[in-house]
Design a protein around this motif. Structure first.
Motif, PDB file in Angstrom:
ATOM      1  N   THR A 146       6.962  34.732  27.967  1.00 26.23           N
ATOM      2  CA  THR A 146       7.642  33.887  28.945  1.00 26.23           C
ATOM      3  C   THR A 146       8.291  32.695  28.258  1.00 26.23           C
ATOM      4  N   LEU A 147       7.567  32.081  27.339  1.00 21.72           N
ATOM      5  CA  LEU A 147       8.103  30.938  26.598  1.00 21.72           C
ATOM      6  C   LEU A 147       9.332  31.332  25.789  1.00 21.72           C
ATOM      7  N   VAL A 148       9.293  32.480  25.148  1.00 21.14           N
ATOM      8  CA  VAL A 148      10.440  32.952  24.375  1.00 21.14           C
ATOM      9  C   VAL A 148      11.625  33.241  25.282  1.00 21.14           C
ATOM     10  N   ALA A 149      11.367  33.811  26.459  1.00 16.41           N
ATOM     11  CA  ALA A 149      12.460  34.079  27.405  1.00 16.41           C
ATOM     12  C   ALA A 149      13.099  32.784  27.881  1.00 16.41           C
ATOM     13  N   VAL A 150      12.282  31.771  28.161  1.00 11.77           N
ATOM     14  CA  VAL A 150      12.824  30.467  28.572  1.00 11.77           C
ATOM     15  C   VAL A 150      13.628  29.849  27.442  1.00 11.77           C
ATOM     16  N   ARG A 151      13.114  29.936  26.216  1.00  7.14           N
ATOM     17  CA  ARG A 151      13.842  29.408  25.066  1.00  7.14           C
ATOM     18  C   ARG A 151      15.200  30.088  24.916  1.00  7.14           C
ATOM     19  N   ASP A 152      15.228  31.414  25.051  1.00  5.67           N
ATOM     20  CA  ASP A 152      16.480  32.150  24.925  1.00  5.67           C
ATOM     21  C   ASP A 152      17.475  31.748  26.001  1.00  5.67           C
ATOM     22  N   ARG A 153      16.981  31.531  27.217  1.00  8.02           N
ATOM     23  CA  ARG A 153      17.877  31.103  28.298  1.00  8.02           C
ATOM     24  C   ARG A 153      18.417  29.702  28.050  1.00  8.02           C
ATOM     25  N   MET A 154      17.570  28.827  27.514  1.00 13.18           N
ATOM     26  CA  MET A 154      18.019  27.465  27.212  1.00 13.18           C
ATOM     27  C   MET A 154      19.087  27.478  26.124  1.00 13.18           C
ATOM     28  N   ILE A 155      18.895  28.295  25.109  1.00 15.93           N
ATOM     29  CA  ILE A 155      19.885  28.393  24.035  1.00 15.93           C
ATOM     30  C   ILE A 155      21.190  28.964  24.578  1.00 15.93           C
ATOM     31  N   SER A 156      21.092  29.965  25.422  1.00 20.44           N
ATOM     32  CA  SER A 156      22.287  30.555  26.023  1.00 20.44           C
ATOM     33  C   SER A 156      23.038  29.533  26.873  1.00 20.44           C
ATOM     34  N   ALA A 157      22.307  28.745  27.649  1.00 23.90           N
ATOM     35  CA  ALA A 157      22.944  27.718  28.480  1.00 23.90           C
ATOM     36  C   ALA A 157      23.596  26.655  27.612  1.00 23.90           C
ATOM     37  N   TYR A 158      22.914  26.246  26.540  1.00 19.08           N
ATOM     38  CA  TYR A 158      23.483  25.253  25.631  1.00 19.08           C
ATOM     39  C   TYR A 158      24.764  25.769  24.992  1.00 19.08           C
ATOM     40  N   GLU A 159      24.743  27.022  24.540  1.00 19.94           N
ATOM     41  CA  GLU A 159      25.944  27.606  23.923  1.00 19.94           C
ATOM     42  C   GLU A 159      27.097  27.679  24.924  1.00 19.94           C
ATOM     43  N   GLU A 160      26.785  28.000  26.169  1.00 19.06           N
ATOM     44  CA  GLU A 160      27.829  28.063  27.193  1.00 19.06           C
ATOM     45  C   GLU A 160      28.404  26.674  27.468  1.00 19.06           C
ATOM     46  N   ILE A 161      27.563  25.677  27.498  1.00 15.39           N
ATOM     47  CA  ILE A 161      28.033  24.292  27.707  1.00 15.39           C
ATOM     48  C   ILE A 161      28.917  23.875  26.539  1.00 15.39           C
ATOM     49  N   MET A 162      28.542  24.260  25.333  1.00 16.66           N
ATOM     50  CA  MET A 162      29.328  23.868  24.166  1.00 16.66           C
ATOM     51  C   MET A 162      30.704  24.553  24.157  1.00 16.66           C
ATOM     52  N   ARG A 163      30.822  25.717  24.790  1.00 17.58           N
ATOM     53  CA  ARG A 163      32.107  26.423  24.858  1.00 17.58           C
ATOM     54  C   ARG A 163      33.027  25.850  25.928  1.00 17.58           C
ATOM     55  N   MET A 164      32.498  25.039  26.842  1.00 16.56           N
ATOM     56  CA  MET A 164      33.314  24.472  27.908  1.00 16.56           C
ATOM     57  C   MET A 164      34.330  23.501  27.333  1.00 16.56           C
ATOM     58  N   GLN A 165      35.516  23.547  27.892  1.00 15.63           N
ATOM     59  CA  GLN A 165      36.548  22.610  27.473  1.00 15.63           C
ATOM     60  C   GLN A 165      36.511  21.377  28.353  1.00 15.63           C
ATOM     61  N   ILE A 166      36.679  20.265  27.725  1.00 10.00           N
ATOM     62  CA  ILE A 166      36.635  18.995  28.458  1.00 10.00           C
ATOM     63  C   ILE A 166      38.029  18.580  28.838  1.00 10.00           C
TER      64      ILE A 166
END
Length: 105
Positions: free
Chosen positions: A85-105
């Motif tokens: 469960t912890l690894v799944a949460v970590r993977d989701r957090m990394i995925s969300a962070y990567e998606e935020i970093m791809r957003m254009q401001i």
């Protein structure tokens, strides 16, 4: 044990939630929810670490002949589930962070 080193590294990373530096070196804003999120993740990591310690104690008890094998299997299964469960949460957090970093401001 690999679990404790992972948990220690993740716990150290969570302690820096309010002080994470972005790609431009700017200080990330520390909102009202940052402390709550950090404490939530910290307690989750503590819980995973505790289940791992419980499984280790049960394994040592069965080796000494003081515990039932069923208790050990149950403790190890709980520990494995918590870690997955912890690894799944970590993977989701990394995925969300990567998606935020791809957003254009």
């Amino acid at each position: 044990m690999a679990t404790s080193s992972f948990a220690a590294g993740a716990y150290a990373a969570i302690q820096n939630v309010g002080g994470v530096r972005g790609p431009q070196g700017l200080q990330a804003p520390q909102g009202a929810g940052a402390g709550n999120f950090s404490s939530l993740l910290s307690s989750a990591l503590d819980s995973v670490g505790e289940t791992g310690r419980k499984a280790d104690q049960q394994a040592l008890s069965v080796a000494a002949g003081k515990a039932n094998v069923v208790d050990v299997v149950t403790a190890v299964a709980e520990s494995e589930t918590a870690l997955q469960t912890l690894v799944a949460v970590r993977d989701r957090m990394i995925s969300a962070y990567e998606e935020i970093m791809r957003m254009q401001i």
